[in-house]
Design an enzyme around this catalytic site. Sequence first.
Site, PDB file in Angstrom:
ATOM      1  N   ASN A   1      -2.934 -13.106 -11.986  1.00  0.00           N
ATOM      2  CA  ASN A   1      -1.540 -12.653 -12.124  1.00  0.00           C
ATOM      3  C   ASN A   1      -0.741 -13.224 -10.956  1.00  0.00           C
ATOM      4  O   ASN A   1      -0.850 -12.736  -9.832  1.00  0.00           O
ATOM      5  CB  ASN A   1      -1.521 -11.117 -12.126  1.00  0.00           C
ATOM      6  CG  ASN A   1      -0.105 -10.562 -12.181  1.00  0.00           C
ATOM      7  OD1 ASN A   1       0.860 -11.310 -12.359  1.00  0.00           O
ATOM      8  ND2 ASN A   1       0.009  -9.251 -12.044  1.00  0.00           N
TER       9      ASN A   1
ATOM     10  N   LYS B   1       2.337 -13.129 -10.423  1.00  0.00           N
ATOM     11  CA  LYS B   1       3.505 -12.304 -10.058  1.00  0.00           C
ATOM     12  C   LYS B   1       4.729 -13.205  -9.849  1.00  0.00           C
ATOM     13  O   LYS B   1       4.858 -14.213 -10.530  1.00  0.00           O
ATOM     14  CB  LYS B   1       3.160 -11.429  -8.841  1.00  0.00           C
ATOM     15  CG  LYS B   1       1.891 -10.587  -9.100  1.00  0.00           C
ATOM     16  CD  LYS B   1       1.624  -9.528  -8.078  1.00  0.00           C
ATOM     17  CE  LYS B   1       0.342  -8.777  -8.458  1.00  0.00           C
ATOM     18  NZ  LYS B   1       0.029  -7.660  -7.567  1.00  0.00           N
TER      19      LYS B   1
ATOM     20  N   HIS C   1       1.653  -2.924 -15.912  1.00  0.00           N
ATOM     21  CA  HIS C   1       1.229  -3.253 -14.543  1.00  0.00           C
ATOM     22  C   HIS C   1       1.862  -2.274 -13.553  1.00  0.00           C
ATOM     23  O   HIS C   1       2.993  -1.833 -13.742  1.00  0.00           O
ATOM     24  CB  HIS C   1       1.611  -4.693 -14.192  1.00  0.00           C
ATOM     25  CG  HIS C   1       0.981  -5.118 -12.907  1.00  0.00           C
ATOM     26  ND1 HIS C   1       1.520  -4.821 -11.679  1.00  0.00           N
ATOM     27  CD2 HIS C   1      -0.195  -5.753 -12.662  1.00  0.00           C
ATOM     28  CE1 HIS C   1       0.711  -5.274 -10.731  1.00  0.00           C
ATOM     29  NE2 HIS C   1      -0.334  -5.845 -11.297  1.00  0.00           N
TER      30      HIS C   1
ATOM     31  N   GLU D   1       3.248  -2.567 -10.779  1.00  0.00           N
ATOM     32  CA  GLU D   1       4.567  -2.899 -10.219  1.00  0.00           C
ATOM     33  C   GLU D   1       5.672  -2.635 -11.230  1.00  0.00           C
ATOM     34  O   GLU D   1       6.795  -2.280 -10.868  1.00  0.00           O
ATOM     35  CB  GLU D   1       4.561  -4.357  -9.732  1.00  0.00           C
ATOM     36  CG  GLU D   1       3.784  -4.473  -8.430  1.00  0.00           C
ATOM     37  CD  GLU D   1       2.841  -5.658  -8.352  1.00  0.00           C
ATOM     38  OE1 GLU D   1       3.094  -6.669  -9.027  1.00  0.00           O
ATOM     39  OE2 GLU D   1       1.837  -5.555  -7.614  1.00  0.00           O
TER      40      GLU D   1
ATOM     41  N   GLU E   1      -6.491  -0.711 -11.900  1.00  0.00           N
ATOM     42  CA  GLU E   1      -5.954  -1.220 -10.640  1.00  0.00           C
ATOM     43  C   GLU E   1      -5.434  -0.045  -9.811  1.00  0.00           C
ATOM     44  O   GLU E   1      -4.286   0.388 -10.004  1.00  0.00           O
ATOM     45  CB  GLU E   1      -4.804  -2.196 -10.903  1.00  0.00           C
ATOM     46  CG  GLU E   1      -5.196  -3.393 -11.745  1.00  0.00           C
ATOM     47  CD  GLU E   1      -4.219  -4.555 -11.562  1.00  0.00           C
ATOM     48  OE1 GLU E   1      -4.639  -5.559 -10.986  1.00  0.00           O
ATOM     49  OE2 GLU E   1      -3.054  -4.446 -11.954  1.00  0.00           O
TER      50      GLU E   1
ATOM     51  N   GLY F   1      -2.583  -5.573  -3.219  1.00  0.00           N
ATOM     52  CA  GLY F   1      -1.873  -6.326  -2.189  1.00  0.00           C
ATOM     53  C   GLY F   1      -2.004  -5.733  -0.800  1.00  0.00           C
ATOM     54  O   GLY F   1      -1.281  -6.121   0.118  1.00  0.00           O
TER      55      GLY F   1
ATOM     56  N   SER G   1      -6.881  -6.269  -4.503  1.00  0.00           N
ATOM     57  CA  SER G   1      -7.454  -6.962  -3.339  1.00  0.00           C
ATOM     58  C   SER G   1      -8.841  -7.530  -3.622  1.00  0.00           C
ATOM     59  O   SER G   1      -9.692  -7.557  -2.733  1.00  0.00           O
ATOM     60  CB  SER G   1      -7.476  -6.038  -2.117  1.00  0.00           C
ATOM     61  OG  SER G   1      -6.147  -5.684  -1.758  1.00  0.00           O
TER      62      SER G   1
HETATM   63  P1  13P Z   1      -3.889  -8.176  -5.476  1.00  0.00           P
HETATM   64  O1  13P Z   1      -5.116  -8.930  -5.918  1.00  0.00           O
HETATM   65  O2  13P Z   1      -2.903  -9.044  -4.728  1.00  0.00           O
HETATM   66  O3  13P Z   1      -4.227  -6.913  -4.768  1.00  0.00           O
HETATM   67  O4  13P Z   1      -3.109  -7.754  -6.818  1.00  0.00           O
HETATM   68  C1  13P Z   1      -3.813  -7.146  -7.841  1.00  0.00           C
HETATM   69  C2  13P Z   1      -2.923  -7.076  -9.026  1.00  0.00           C
HETATM   70  O5  13P Z   1      -1.935  -6.365  -9.036  1.00  0.00           O
HETATM   71  C3  13P Z   1      -3.257  -7.924 -10.178  1.00  0.00           C
HETATM   72  O6  13P Z   1      -2.478  -7.614 -11.274  1.00  0.00           O
END
Ligand code: 13P
Length: 262
Positions: A9, A11, A100, A102, A172, A178, A218
């Site tokens: 992803n 982003k 997701h 976010e 997640e 992140g 992560s």
């Molecule tokens: P990170 O791997 O940067 O923690 O993000 C995970 C994520 O949100 C994948 O959709």
Amino acid sequence: MRKPFVGGNWKMNLDGAAARTLADDVARAVAADKLDRACDVAIFPPFVYLPHVFNVLRDRSSSVMLGAQDFWPEPNGAFTGEVSLAQLKDCGVQVVLAGHSERRHVIGEGDELINRKTRAALAAGFAVILCIGEKLDERAAGKTDEVNQRQLRAGLAGVPIEHAARLTIAYEPVWAIGTGKNATPADAQAAQAKVRSELGSIFSPEAASRIRIQYGGSMKAGNAAETLAQNDVDGGLIGGASLKADEFVAIVSAAAAAPRGR
Ligand code: 13P
């Protein structure tokens, strides 16, 4: 037996040239090491670079799937700034994310919209990764399984069992995204075993045994193998580490090499 599935992803990162280069590097490495025999791979560029990445994957006849990070569930109309599933299909998208964290917690999408999106995308023939996971305060309050159960029940309401074959769940934990703090392999396994049992009551135990459950938060080349070796961890949804081809491909390799028999 569930084939592992790893998604990258991206982003809201990269520019057009960097998106093309990253897609090309991933496609080349996946083909060279024949990783796709043992692991499904998808990448999720920002909307505007979908055509760039589509061209790269097509030119390499790549098995890497093209994914979209979001979409709007209505077929067309006055939805300024939104993108429909038909438009994504037109751009070669095969798999979409829904819910997701976010989008839930930064942009404010609720369970009802996420459910409409999940149903619309499955009905339109897409593979769908429904993302779920608890926030830090919910984890501290011991509510991980309760939150996952609620998000699953709400997100999957009205989804017919025939569509379960195209469904993937990404667990997640929000506090791990992140932040560099990943869930321990045992924590991921415990939460994901509960997710599978909930999928069993939503669909059927047999259908649930075929649904892939990814871990996200992560995950990096250095910590992937142990998490991916857990029985109910069928791959990963990768953010930061998916922006570097060698790091992402190392995670795909770890998934492809993960012990089988589940
Ligand atoms: P990170 O791997 O940067 O923690 O993000 C995970 C994520 O949100 C994948 O959709």
